[in-house]
Design a protein around this motif. Structure first.
Motif, PDB file in Angstrom:
ATOM      1  N   HIS A   1      -4.680  16.376 -21.157  1.00 20.74           N
ATOM      2  CA  HIS A   1      -4.620  17.217 -19.961  1.00 20.74           C
ATOM      3  C   HIS A   1      -5.369  16.687 -18.753  1.00 20.74           C
ATOM      4  O   HIS A   1      -5.153  17.161 -17.644  1.00 20.74           O
ATOM      5  CB  HIS A   1      -5.131  18.625 -20.294  1.00 20.74           C
ATOM      6  CG  HIS A   1      -4.262  19.363 -21.267  1.00 20.74           C
ATOM      7  ND1 HIS A   1      -3.094  19.976 -20.892  1.00 20.74           N
ATOM      8  CD2 HIS A   1      -4.375  19.543 -22.609  1.00 20.74           C
ATOM      9  CE1 HIS A   1      -2.530  20.534 -21.953  1.00 20.74           C
ATOM     10  NE2 HIS A   1      -3.285  20.284 -23.004  1.00 20.74           N
TER      11      HIS A   1
ATOM     12  N   LYS B   1      -3.091  23.676 -15.333  1.00 21.47           N
ATOM     13  CA  LYS B   1      -3.563  22.614 -16.225  1.00 21.47           C
ATOM     14  C   LYS B   1      -4.820  23.049 -16.970  1.00 21.47           C
ATOM     15  O   LYS B   1      -4.989  22.750 -18.163  1.00 21.47           O
ATOM     16  CB  LYS B   1      -3.837  21.346 -15.431  1.00 21.47           C
ATOM     17  CG  LYS B   1      -2.572  20.649 -14.921  1.00 21.47           C
ATOM     18  CD  LYS B   1      -2.912  19.320 -14.271  1.00 21.47           C
ATOM     19  CE  LYS B   1      -1.632  18.596 -13.832  1.00 21.47           C
ATOM     20  NZ  LYS B   1      -1.924  17.272 -13.233  1.00 21.47           N
TER      21      LYS B   1
ATOM     22  N   GLU C   1      -5.658  26.113 -17.719  1.00 28.20           N
ATOM     23  CA  GLU C   1      -5.257  27.107 -18.715  1.00 28.20           C
ATOM     24  C   GLU C   1      -4.610  26.445 -19.931  1.00 28.20           C
ATOM     25  O   GLU C   1      -4.827  26.860 -21.079  1.00 28.20           O
ATOM     26  CB  GLU C   1      -4.303  28.121 -18.086  1.00 28.20           C
ATOM     27  CG  GLU C   1      -4.977  29.034 -17.059  1.00 28.20           C
ATOM     28  CD  GLU C   1      -3.976  29.857 -16.268  1.00 28.20           C
ATOM     29  OE1 GLU C   1      -2.767  29.780 -16.591  1.00 28.20           O
ATOM     30  OE2 GLU C   1      -4.391  30.569 -15.331  1.00 28.20           O
ATOM     31  N   ALA C   2      -3.820  25.409 -19.690  1.00 27.56           N
ATOM     32  CA  ALA C   2      -3.173  24.708 -20.805  1.00 27.56           C
ATOM     33  C   ALA C   2      -4.199  24.006 -21.679  1.00 27.56           C
ATOM     34  O   ALA C   2      -4.106  24.017 -22.916  1.00 27.56           O
ATOM     35  CB  ALA C   2      -2.153  23.710 -20.266  1.00 27.56           C
TER      36      ALA C   2
ATOM     37  N   GLU D   1      -5.680  25.028 -25.792  1.00 26.57           N
ATOM     38  CA  GLU D   1      -5.850  24.166 -26.960  1.00 26.57           C
ATOM     39  C   GLU D   1      -7.285  24.170 -27.455  1.00 26.57           C
ATOM     40  O   GLU D   1      -7.543  24.151 -28.663  1.00 26.57           O
ATOM     41  CB  GLU D   1      -5.436  22.729 -26.624  1.00 26.57           C
ATOM     42  CG  GLU D   1      -3.949  22.524 -26.432  1.00 26.57           C
ATOM     43  CD  GLU D   1      -3.579  21.050 -26.428  1.00 26.57           C
ATOM     44  OE1 GLU D   1      -4.161  20.295 -27.244  1.00 26.57           O
ATOM     45  OE2 GLU D   1      -2.738  20.659 -25.605  1.00 26.57           O
TER      46      GLU D   1
END
Length: 271
Positions: free
Chosen positions: A170, A237, A239-240, A244
């Protein structure tokens, strides 16, 4: 290169990102070692008060010095951080801590100080002027400068490996190494090099303090969220990435064990 994309503008954007989450920053950031404050005051000696803090934030260091009876002037460029610091100091005796919203590079005090310190902040100051300004405008002859930073390192190798992999997916550039990568020594190299190159400081010392802290999943996520590298990520980005990271930590017993390394750099101006 546009003004918005220059290294200087990026540095400024990162340095002003903390005020967006001032309350969370204050709750999430780990305390500095008690011994560090005693060591700074012992090095500064009797002339170390009153003291000046550069980039005071929400007062993680200021309140520790104030508790030791040191009157302080605190300079903080972000009014949101300064406002929280002022609230935290409201019950202290009058004039113990004076909070001023301003930029180190352009602020003009009406006196000099026996101790100038910065906690997790000196790297935000313009490298072209920071050392000379500390010596020539702010410190008394023989005055002490104390600069310190903490790095946090995930102890468990398996968890750290999972976090590194998630970050690799990320982050377009190198991610914040102090959390999940290898131990790099933080500011150790550039601080010593710049102090030596300036030529106006003597009695240079470096001290290191280590401790271990445990954080819940929520506490670890807040700690990440208080870091400028995550603050300036585009929201989607970030939040993504966090989507994980959070289950990785939760699956690890809902606990992250963090080894904290705090590095302190001390020096004096010449007579």
């Amino acid at each position: 290169m546009t003004e918005e994309s220059t290294p200087q503008s990026e540095q400024r954007r990162r340095s002003r990102s903390f005020g967006e989450v001032a309350e969370m920053y204050d709750a999430a950031r780990l305390p500095y070692p008690d011994q560090l404050f005693d060591d700074v005051l012992a090095f500064a000696g009797p002339q170390g008060a009153p003291a000046l803090e550069i980039g005071a934030g929400t007062g993680k260091a200021a309140l520790a010095f104030a508790a030791r009876g040191v009157p302080l002037t605190c300079i903080e460029p972000d009014p949101r951080m300064a406002e929280l610091l002022s609230r935290k100091c409201a019950d202290l005796p009058e004039a113990t801590v004076t909070v001023t919203v301003g930029e180190f590079e352009t602020w003009h005090p009406d006196r000099r100080y026996g101790l100038l310190y910065a906690a997790q902040a000196w790297h935000w100051i313009d490298p072209e002027v920071r050392w000379a300004r500390a010596r020539e405008a702010l410190l008394c002859p023989g005055g002490a400068i104390a600069l310190f930073w903490s790095d946090w390192h995930v102890v468990d190798a398996a968890l750290r490996g999972g976090l590194v992999a998630a970050h690799d997916r990320h982050f377009a550039e190198t991610f914040p190494d102090e959390f999940v990568g290898s131990r790099t020594g933080g500011p150790a190299s550039w601080v010593r090099q710049e102090l030596a190159a300036d030529g106006g400081f003597e009695d240079l010392e470096q001290r290191t303090y280590t401790s271990v802290h445990e954080r819940s999943t929520a506490g670890f996520m807040d700690l990440l969220s208080s870091h400028s590298a995550y603050r300036i990520m585009p929201g989607g980005k970030r939040e993504a990435l966090f989507a994980e990271v959070e289950p990785l930590v939760a699956a690890h017993g809902d606990t992250v064990r963090l080894e904290t390394t705090t590095r302190l750099f001390l020096a004096r101006t010449g007579p």
